[in-house]
Design a protein around this motif. Structure first.
Motif, mmCIF file in Angstrom:
data_model
loop_
_atom_site.group_PDB
_atom_site.id
_atom_site.type_symbol
_atom_site.label_atom_id
_atom_site.label_comp_id
_atom_site.label_asym_id
_atom_site.label_seq_id
_atom_site.Cartn_x
_atom_site.Cartn_y
_atom_site.Cartn_z
ATOM 1 N N MET A 151 31.583 39.522 -1.590
ATOM 2 C CA MET A 151 32.260 39.767 -2.878
ATOM 3 C C MET A 151 32.701 41.227 -2.950
ATOM 4 N N LYS A 152 33.941 41.439 -3.288
ATOM 5 C CA LYS A 152 34.476 42.797 -3.390
ATOM 6 C C LYS A 152 33.961 43.491 -4.656
ATOM 7 N N ARG A 153 33.616 44.780 -4.512
ATOM 8 C CA ARG A 153 33.202 45.559 -5.690
ATOM 9 C C ARG A 153 34.397 45.721 -6.617
ATOM 10 N N THR A 154 34.210 45.332 -7.896
ATOM 11 C CA THR A 154 35.299 45.325 -8.866
ATOM 12 C C THR A 154 34.889 46.100 -10.107
ATOM 13 N N SER A 155 35.751 46.970 -10.580
ATOM 14 C CA SER A 155 35.467 47.728 -11.798
ATOM 15 C C SER A 155 35.544 46.832 -13.026
ATOM 16 N N VAL A 156 34.623 47.051 -13.939
ATOM 17 C CA VAL A 156 34.666 46.397 -15.243
ATOM 18 C C VAL A 156 35.306 47.376 -16.219
ATOM 19 N N ASN A 157 36.298 46.925 -16.941
ATOM 20 C CA ASN A 157 36.950 47.774 -17.938
ATOM 21 C C ASN A 157 35.975 48.039 -19.080
ATOM 22 N N TRP A 158 35.836 49.307 -19.454
ATOM 23 C CA TRP A 158 34.913 49.654 -20.539
ATOM 24 C C TRP A 158 35.210 48.848 -21.801
ATOM 25 N N ARG A 159 36.464 48.526 -22.021
ATOM 26 C CA ARG A 159 36.865 47.830 -23.252
ATOM 27 C C ARG A 159 36.490 46.337 -23.241
ATOM 28 N N GLU A 160 35.985 45.847 -22.106
ATOM 29 C CA GLU A 160 35.558 44.450 -22.038
ATOM 30 C C GLU A 160 34.196 44.236 -22.698
ATOM 31 N N GLY A 161 33.434 45.307 -22.869
ATOM 32 C CA GLY A 161 32.110 45.186 -23.468
ATOM 33 C C GLY A 161 32.141 45.344 -24.978
ATOM 34 N N ALA B 252 25.926 41.065 -8.851
ATOM 35 C CA ALA B 252 25.147 42.239 -9.252
ATOM 36 C C ALA B 252 26.025 43.137 -10.113
ATOM 37 N N ILE B 253 25.392 43.992 -10.904
ATOM 38 C CA ILE B 253 26.144 45.012 -11.637
ATOM 39 C C ILE B 253 25.576 46.387 -11.314
ATOM 40 N N GLU B 254 26.451 47.374 -11.355
ATOM 41 C CA GLU B 254 26.066 48.763 -11.124
ATOM 42 C C GLU B 254 26.708 49.636 -12.191
ATOM 43 N N PHE C 201 30.507 48.469 -12.308
ATOM 44 C CA PHE C 201 31.001 47.579 -11.270
ATOM 45 C C PHE C 201 30.331 46.211 -11.303
ATOM 46 N N ARG C 202 31.100 45.183 -10.930
ATOM 47 C CA ARG C 202 30.595 43.876 -10.520
ATOM 48 C C ARG C 202 30.648 43.868 -9.004
ATOM 49 N N THR C 203 29.591 43.367 -8.362
ATOM 50 C CA THR C 203 29.582 43.388 -6.908
ATOM 51 C C THR C 203 28.667 42.286 -6.371
ATOM 52 N N ALA C 204 28.546 42.219 -5.056
ATOM 53 C CA ALA C 204 27.748 41.158 -4.436
ATOM 54 C C ALA C 204 26.271 41.327 -4.772
ATOM 55 N N PRO C 205 25.554 40.218 -4.978
ATOM 56 C CA PRO C 205 24.130 40.301 -5.296
ATOM 57 C C PRO C 205 23.302 40.710 -4.083
ATOM 58 N N ASP C 206 22.052 41.066 -4.320
ATOM 59 C CA ASP C 206 21.140 41.406 -3.231
ATOM 60 C C ASP C 206 20.973 40.217 -2.288
ATOM 61 N N GLU C 207 20.843 40.511 -0.992
ATOM 62 C CA GLU C 207 20.599 39.470 -0.006
ATOM 63 C C GLU C 207 19.123 39.340 0.331
ATOM 64 N N ASP C 208 18.373 40.388 0.026
ATOM 65 C CA ASP C 208 16.944 40.383 0.292
ATOM 66 C C ASP C 208 16.339 41.594 -0.387
ATOM 67 N N LEU C 209 15.075 41.508 -0.741
ATOM 68 C CA LEU C 209 14.413 42.619 -1.415
ATOM 69 C C LEU C 209 14.303 43.845 -0.520
ATOM 70 N N HIS C 210 14.181 43.643 0.789
ATOM 71 C CA HIS C 210 13.942 44.753 1.708
ATOM 72 C C HIS C 210 15.180 45.141 2.495
ATOM 73 N N ARG C 211 16.326 44.674 2.058
ATOM 74 C CA ARG C 211 17.582 45.039 2.695
ATOM 75 C C ARG C 211 18.422 45.846 1.731
ATOM 76 N N GLN C 212 18.977 46.955 2.210
ATOM 77 C CA GLN C 212 19.795 47.802 1.357
ATOM 78 C C GLN C 212 21.068 47.067 0.922
ATOM 79 N N PRO C 213 21.374 47.033 -0.372
ATOM 80 C CA PRO C 213 22.650 46.455 -0.813
ATOM 81 C C PRO C 213 23.820 47.235 -0.230
ATOM 82 N N GLN C 214 24.914 46.551 0.002
ATOM 83 C CA GLN C 214 26.106 47.194 0.579
ATOM 84 C C GLN C 214 27.008 47.704 -0.538
#
Length: 200
Positions: free
Chosen positions: A1-11, A62-64, A187-200
């Motif tokens: 999943m590509k990292r995508t910006s969430v528009n501040w005005r969407e919240g 995931a969100i960041e 950002f909206r982005t790909a979820p974690d794949e594992d607890l012990h693996r660094q998210p991309q």
């Protein structure tokens, strides 16, 4: 999943801050003095007058949220990510000032609040902090990092994913009369794949 910006005005704000501006993609928010989210534990009070910019969130992503630490100075100044199910079930995670030192932590609330935190004094000079929330195996995983360093796991906790969930940036100023936060990304982005693996 590509990292995508969430528009501040969407919240939508849970409680309107004292002042909000959006300029060159930066969301600048001034919190109301006395604002907070907390339920009962230790302090014997319940506050739900903090400021969370919430949008429906799906467990498949995931969100960041990123923000500058330059304005964090006073006791309990705080900002990060809020995950909201209802008035009695919510989680906030991010940076909170405690005894003059920035702390990385989380408040997990299921009727009563449970607070965990750890000092990160070196983060004060690293500029921007990013807080990340993701679901994996029906658990909510919270992570954070300063700059481009590796993610640190903040908390793993249960959270009901069978109901509608809302999430987004939050800030509170329990003591400060002039606390302002500069949010740089959501950002909206790909979820974690594992607890012990660094998210991309």
């Amino acid at each position: 999943m590509k990292r995508t910006s969430v528009n501040w005005r969407e919240g939508s704000w849970s409680n309107e801050p004292e002042h909000v501006t959006i300029e060159r993609g930066i969301l600048t928010v001034k919190a109301r003095q006395g604002s907070d989210y907390w339920a009962h534990t230790f302090y014997n009070f319940r506050h739900q007058d903090g400021h969370a910019l919430l949008k429906e969130w799906y467990p498949s992503e995931a969100i960041e949220v990123s923000f500058s630490l330059n304005t964090f100075n006073n006791l309990y100044d705080q900002a990060g990510v809020m995950i909201w199910l209802n008035d009695h079930q919510w989680v906030k995670s991010g940076i909170e000032m405690n005894d003059g030192v920035p702390h990385l932590g989380a408040v997990v609330t299921n009727k009563n609040s449970d607070w965990s935190l750890a000092p990160v004094p070196d983060w004060k000079n690293k500029g921007v902090v990013t807080v990340r929330a993701s679901f994996f195996n029906h658990a909510l995983i919270l992570r954070a990092r300063a700059g481009e360093e590796e993610w640190r796991t903040v908390r793993v906790c249960p959270f009901d994913t069978d109901k509608k969930i809302y999430a987004g940036p939050f800030l509170c100023a329990p003591k400060s009369s002039d606390f302002v936060v500069h949010f740089t990304n959501w950002f909206r982005t790909a979820p974690d794949e594992d607890l012990h693996r660094q998210p991309q």
